[in-house]
Design an enzyme around this catalytic site. Structure first.
Site, PDB file in Angstrom:
ATOM      1  N   GLU A 228       0.850  -1.189   0.000  1.00  0.00           N
ATOM      2  CA  GLU A 228       0.000   0.000   0.000  1.00  0.00           C
ATOM      3  C   GLU A 228       0.888   1.242   0.000  1.00  0.00           C
ATOM      4  OE1 GLU A 228      -1.810  -3.460   1.070  1.00  0.00           O
ATOM      5  OE2 GLU A 228      -0.395  -2.471   2.418  1.00  0.00           O
ATOM      6  N   LEU A 229       0.847   2.019  -1.069  1.00  0.00           N
ATOM      7  CA  LEU A 229       1.759   3.138  -1.264  1.00  0.00           C
ATOM      8  C   LEU A 229       1.716   4.118  -0.100  1.00  0.00           C
ATOM      9  CD1 LEU A 229       3.761   4.611  -3.103  1.00  0.00           C
ATOM     10  CD2 LEU A 229       1.808   5.740  -4.198  1.00  0.00           C
ATOM     11  N   ASP A 230       2.886   4.332   0.520  1.00  0.00           N
ATOM     12  CA  ASP A 230       3.047   5.289   1.615  1.00  0.00           C
ATOM     13  C   ASP A 230       2.114   5.022   2.795  1.00  0.00           C
ATOM     14  OD1 ASP A 230       5.051   6.689   0.255  1.00  0.00           O
ATOM     15  OD2 ASP A 230       3.598   7.959  -0.780  1.00  0.00           O
ATOM     16  N   GLU A 231       1.734   3.754   2.975  1.00  0.00           N
ATOM     17  CA  GLU A 231       0.818   3.393   4.065  1.00  0.00           C
ATOM     18  C   GLU A 231       1.462   2.432   5.056  1.00  0.00           C
ATOM     19  OE1 GLU A 231      -2.176   4.527   4.666  1.00  0.00           O
ATOM     20  OE2 GLU A 231      -2.434   5.750   2.883  1.00  0.00           O
TER      21      GLU A 231
END
Length: 286
Positions: A228-231
């Site tokens: 999950e991008l930047d999560e």
């Protein structure tokens, strides 16, 4: 340069219950070891218990010998645990693109021994930072996207990680999104840094867009990389105050300084085995 007053660090997590701290401390003492630093945390929400113990051992103490003596405690309390010998420095690779502020900061901290790591190499999809890196006597690997698919380019990086036996990958403003496959392959072993405007100002020129909105606080976030991008689980954050008199360029300069500091702290916390994963969060024993 000594990286810790003790030779070993024990990290563990388990379901919270009585007697864990006493059992761990008694086992360490029974093996002739001395506790130098200890921290623990019980998460009331998840019911999980987390602990980090730094201790010195006898001259003959090894990871293997201590682990044998500790196994009965680990079994009795169903511990998820790791034992680290601080004489063995984690092997680190840095990935960078064109912006070199975070890389420069890590290179300097490495040169003065501030972070107890073995910095093995730097990989980039641009040639921009080659001279700077090779000036430190480090290998610089240029692996661009030119003529490659993302899978091929990442395959070359993963092969290099395996070949160099890398323990931690640091994305020092590496401006490529890691694929789900690469993120999964390196789970818990990749730290990223970015501004803290997300999710409000995604995409290009976030500082300019924040300037247009008149924000009063800017900052940076360091986290583990997940699909999950930047999560991913957050390791460290910090902020700086700005005001109406500052240009977007002035805000960028402040933001870069914060990024340097936050990334360096996150890497140091990880290298010193101070970060324990707690589902989507982290427990950080400073």
């Amino acid at each position: 340069m000594s990286v810790d007053p003790a030779r070993f660090v024990l990290t563990l997590s388990c379901g919270d219950r009585r007697g864990i701290v006493a059992a761990v401390a008694n086992c360490i003492a029974s093996q002739g070891c001395n506790i130098v630093e200890s921290a623990q945390y019980g998460d009331a929400d998840s019911g999980r218990f987390f602990m980090r113990v730094s201790f010195s051992g006898l001259e003959e103490t090894t990871v293997e010998s201590f682990s044998r003596g500790f196994e009965p405690v680990a079994t009795a309390y169903d511990l998820d645990w790791k034992l680290h010998d601080l004489k063995v420095k984690p092997r680190v690779m840095i990935l960078v693109s064109k912006m070199g502020h975070c890389l420069n900061d890590l290179l300097y901290r490495n040169s003065i021994g501030q972070i107890p790591m073995d910095l093995v190499s730097v990989v980039s999809n641009h040639e921009t930072m080659r001279r700077r890196v090779e000036g430190e006597g480090l290998p610089y690997h240029y692996i661009p996207m030119d003529g490659r698919t993302k899978a091929e380019q990442e395959g070359e990086i993963l092969a290099l990680i395996d070949e160099q036996k890398i323990d931690l990958v640091v994305l020092a403003r590496y401006m490529q999104v890691l694929s789900d496959n690469m993120s999964a392959r390196l789970a818990g072993r990749v730290i990223n840094i970015h501004h803290s405007f997300l999710p409000s100002f995604k995409g290009a020129k976030p500082y300019h867009r924040a300037h247009e909105r008149g924000v009063k606080l800017i900052g940076a976030t360091a986290h583990y990389v997940t699909a999950e991008l930047d999560e991913g689980p957050i390791i460290e954050q910090d902020v700086g105050r700005v005001d109406h008199s500052m240009s977007a360029e002035a805000m960028i300069a402040i933001g870069r300084d914060i990024e340097n500091t936050v990334l360096a702290r996150a890497v140091k916390f990880h290298i010193e085995h101070r970060v324990l994963l707690n589902d989507t969060r982290t427990v950080v024993f400073r």
